[in-house]
Structures are given as structure tokens and as C-alpha cells.
Write an enzyme that holds these catalytic residues in place. Structure first.
Site, mmCIF file in Angstrom:
data_model
loop_
_atom_site.group_PDB
_atom_site.id
_atom_site.type_symbol
_atom_site.label_atom_id
_atom_site.label_comp_id
_atom_site.label_asym_id
_atom_site.label_seq_id
_atom_site.Cartn_x
_atom_site.Cartn_y
_atom_site.Cartn_z
ATOM 1 N N ASP A 71 26.370 -49.405 -49.138
ATOM 2 C CA ASP A 71 25.395 -50.221 -48.426
ATOM 3 C C ASP A 71 26.058 -51.484 -47.903
ATOM 4 O OD1 ASP A 71 23.500 -48.349 -49.092
ATOM 5 O OD2 ASP A 71 22.540 -49.558 -50.654
ATOM 6 N N ARG A 72 25.537 -52.000 -46.817
ATOM 7 C CA ARG A 72 26.127 -53.175 -46.180
ATOM 8 C C ARG A 72 26.411 -54.330 -47.142
ATOM 9 N NH1 ARG A 72 24.865 -55.712 -40.339
ATOM 10 N NH2 ARG A 72 25.967 -57.689 -40.593
#
Length: 249
Positions: A71-72
Site C-alpha cells: 500500500d502507498r
């Protein structure tokens, strides 16, 4: 074990954990998308392609295969394939569960057991980019499995707990959703723990270890990335993270 600290060119800078003609292992910086998204911000895949092109003076397009995602807001160890053959074999290792991923996370509260296995069925809403737990058999849902172990509570804040997480499946937002489901949202998670976290806090989830057989030689490759020595990670001594590595157990 490969823990070299060569640094790529360009911004943001990132450490190379392992590299040969077939693979590129790096330490992903936080808040950089793994691949292009709607934000239009520089993404890891294209940054690394540009870096390879520059460092090796490669003409034309550079191939780099995305094997798994983070995830970012999550940082830590990641592996990329530099050839289509390596990408295919690593993808098969993922499917056959011969691709090990261990994370550390700081959660709010304390899990009900010191260790356990969580099994849920998750459904992603592409429109809102959120994941929810749904009954087994729900159309479009996928089974999510992880193992967790409590490593310790913080001496500075007894409401924070450090956990080791071993992913047995790789679903979007899996750790964040499943830990929240047992009453332990991740520190800094604004999406699934907004009632417990303040805006601006960085999510405390880190890819500690990625292990797999080399797609060509078959040798075991172990990528290790320790979280930064900043809050809330610095509530625990660094050797505790090293003990959490599966190759040390």
C-alpha cells in the site's frame, strides 16, 4: 541474506537490498505508490525503470515486473523481476505459497491472544478503494489468511502493541482490515482506524522480510528491511525487530 545499502539515483532515494541480472530488491519509501494511480504522483515502478535505464545506460524501454504490492503509505522490502522469465517464476512462487512475507505493525490496544491465525473473506469496493469483511461465499470476495504474534507492548504507551504478521494470502489492505476486525487498528491508519488516529500520523506497517527461491538458481533469497528509528517504531529496541525475522526463529 542480502542487506546491501547501495542507493538509487533520483528522488525519492531508496536503498537497494539485492540486485542481479534477474532481480531487483529495494526498500520502498513510505507514501510512494507502487504503480501509477489516479494521483499522478511519481510511482515506484516507473522510478525504478528510469533508474535502471540511467545506471546501465539502457536504450529503449526497460522491463521491470511487479511481483507483489505494498500500500502507498507502507514501506519496506520489495522484490521486482528484471526479466519476464523471472516474473513468471516468482508469480508461480506466490501462487504456490513459496513466497514468504513478514511484516511488523504497531496496533492500538492488544490482541485477545498472544498469537493466532485470522481468516476472513474480504470484498474490495473499487469506487471507494476500501475493503470490508463479508460472509463466505459473497460474490467477488476472496479468502484472507494471516498469522500474527505479539512482540511486546510499549513501555512509553501501554496502549500500543508491536506485532509480527505473516501473510499467507496477499489481499488489498489485508493486514489493516483484519487487525481492525479484532479491535486493534493500526497506528496512523486513517482509512480503517480513523476513530483512534489523528490526521497526519504515518501508518505503522512495515515489510520486514521477503523470502523466496531465486527464479533461476533456486538459491534462497532473503530481503530484510528494518523500520526507521522514529515514533512509534522507536518505542522498541532494534534487536526486537531482528528477532522477529523468520530466518532467526
Amino acid at each position: 541474506m542480502y542487506t546491501g545499502k547501495s542507493v538509487t539515483t533520483g528522488q525519492p532515494q531508496m536503498s537497494i537490498l539485492y540486485e542481479d541480472n534477474h532481480l531487483l530488491g529495494i526498500e520502498k519509501p513510505v507514501n510512494v505508490p507502487t504503480q501509477e494511480d489516479a494521483s499522478g504522483d511519481p510511482d515506484l515502478l516507473n522510478l525504478l525503470k528510469s533508474d535502471i535505464k540511467e545506471r546501465y545506460q539502457k536504450p529503449g524501454n526497460v522491463y521491470l515486473g511487479l511481483v507483489h504490492r505494498l500500500d502507498r503509505p507502507v514501506g519496506g522490502a520489495m522484490i521486482f523481476a528484471k526479466t519476464s522469465k523471472a516474473a513468471s517464476r516468482l508469480s508461480e512462487a506466490v501462487r504456490s505459497r513459496n513466497f514468504d512475507k513478514t511484516y511488523v505493525a504497531v496496533v492500538r490496544g492488544t490482541p485477545p491472544q498472544s498469537q493466532g491465525r485470522l481468516i476472513h473473506h474480504l470484498l474490495k469496493d473499487e469506487r471507494t478503494n476500501t475493503v470490508s469483511i463479508v460472509p463466505k461465499g459473497t460474490q467477488g470476495s476472496k479468502e484472507a489468511i494471516l498469522n500474527y504474534s505479539v512482540l511486546g507492548t510499549s513501555a512509553l504507551d501501554d496502549k500500543l502493541t508491536l506485532v509480527q504478521v505473516e501473510l499467507l494470502t496477499g489481499r488489498p489492505h489485508q493486514i489493516r482490515v483484519q487487525m481492525n476486525a479484532i479491535g486493534c487498528p493500526l497506528y496512523g491508519d486513517q482509512k480503517y482506524g480513523s476513530a483512534h488516529n489523528k490526521p497526519g500520523q504515518q501508518i505503522a506497517l512495515w515489510s520486514l522480510y521477503v523470502g523466496f527461491p531465486h527464479p533461476v538458481t533456486g538459491d534462497r533469497i532473503n530481503l530484510i528491511s528494518l523500520p526507521p528509528r522514529e515514533h512509534p517504531w522507536n518505542c522498541w529496541e532494534e534487536d526486537l525487530f531482528e528477532k522477529a525475522l523468520p530466518i532467526h526463529n
